[in-house]
Scaffold this motif. Structure first.
Motif, short mmCIF file in Angstrom:
data_model
loop_
_atom_site.label_atom_id
_atom_site.label_comp_id
_atom_site.label_asym_id
_atom_site.label_seq_id
_atom_site.Cartn_x
_atom_site.Cartn_y
_atom_site.Cartn_z
N ARG A 172 5.04 -33.88 -18.68
CA ARG A 172 5.42 -32.45 -18.64
C ARG A 172 4.88 -31.78 -17.39
O ARG A 172 5.57 -31.00 -16.75
CB ARG A 172 4.90 -31.73 -19.89
CG ARG A 172 5.79 -31.88 -21.06
CD ARG A 172 5.37 -30.90 -22.17
NE ARG A 172 5.59 -31.56 -23.43
CZ ARG A 172 4.66 -31.89 -24.30
NH1 ARG A 172 3.41 -31.60 -24.08
NH2 ARG A 172 4.98 -32.51 -25.41
N ILE A 173 3.64 -32.09 -17.06
CA ILE A 173 3.03 -31.49 -15.87
C ILE A 173 3.78 -31.94 -14.61
O ILE A 173 4.09 -31.13 -13.74
CB ILE A 173 1.53 -31.86 -15.79
CG1 ILE A 173 0.77 -31.14 -16.89
CG2 ILE A 173 0.97 -31.50 -14.42
CD1 ILE A 173 -0.66 -31.59 -17.04
N GLU A 174 4.12 -33.20 -14.52
CA GLU A 174 4.86 -33.71 -13.36
C GLU A 174 6.24 -33.07 -13.27
O GLU A 174 6.70 -32.69 -12.19
CB GLU A 174 4.98 -35.22 -13.43
CG GLU A 174 3.69 -35.95 -13.18
CD GLU A 174 3.81 -37.45 -13.40
OE1 GLU A 174 4.94 -37.95 -13.56
OE2 GLU A 174 2.76 -38.12 -13.41
N ALA A 175 6.91 -32.92 -14.41
CA ALA A 175 8.24 -32.29 -14.42
C ALA A 175 8.12 -30.83 -13.99
O ALA A 175 8.94 -30.33 -13.21
CB ALA A 175 8.85 -32.39 -15.80
N VAL A 205 9.93 -29.06 -10.77
CA VAL A 205 10.76 -27.86 -10.90
C VAL A 205 10.21 -26.74 -10.03
O VAL A 205 10.97 -26.04 -9.34
CB VAL A 205 10.84 -27.41 -12.38
CG1 VAL A 205 11.43 -26.03 -12.52
CG2 VAL A 205 11.63 -28.41 -13.19
N THR A 206 8.90 -26.58 -10.05
CA THR A 206 8.27 -25.54 -9.23
C THR A 206 8.53 -25.79 -7.75
O THR A 206 8.83 -24.86 -7.00
CB THR A 206 6.75 -25.48 -9.50
OG1 THR A 206 6.56 -25.25 -10.90
CG2 THR A 206 6.08 -24.40 -8.70
N GLU A 207 8.42 -27.03 -7.32
CA GLU A 207 8.67 -27.38 -5.92
C GLU A 207 10.13 -27.09 -5.53
O GLU A 207 10.39 -26.56 -4.46
CB GLU A 207 8.34 -28.85 -5.67
CG GLU A 207 8.52 -29.30 -4.24
CD GLU A 207 7.58 -28.63 -3.26
OE1 GLU A 207 7.95 -28.50 -2.08
OE2 GLU A 207 6.47 -28.22 -3.68
#
Length: 76
Positions: free
Chosen positions: A20-23, A27-29
């Motif tokens: 979840r953190i990686e996703a 998305v933020t990037e």
């Protein structure tokens, strides 16, 4: 020696929080890159607008200067 077959997720633990953190980071990037693209487009539009404004200012100043020179030369 036995060979395993099938998905690696059957044998290795899956860390949902990490995924979840990686996703979220991806998305933020992507959002940040989109924001930067839009900002660059806005900056380019502002630069074009600024050039047009200066062209209008110089055009008006040239018109007033030409009118003053014309009045001076015509003797009025």
């Amino acid at each position: 020696m036995s060979r395993r077959s099938g998905s690696k997720y059957l044998y290795e633990p899956f860390d949902a929080a990490s995924a979840r953190i990686e996703a979220h980071e991806r998305v933020t990037e992507e959002r940040w890159m989109g924001l930067e693209r839009r900002l660059q487009a806005i900056e380019a539009m502002l630069e074009r607008l600024e050039r047009r404004m200066w062209l209008a200012v110089y055009g008006a100043a040239g018109m007033f200067a030409a009118d003053a020179v014309y009045k001076f030369l015509s003797g009025s």
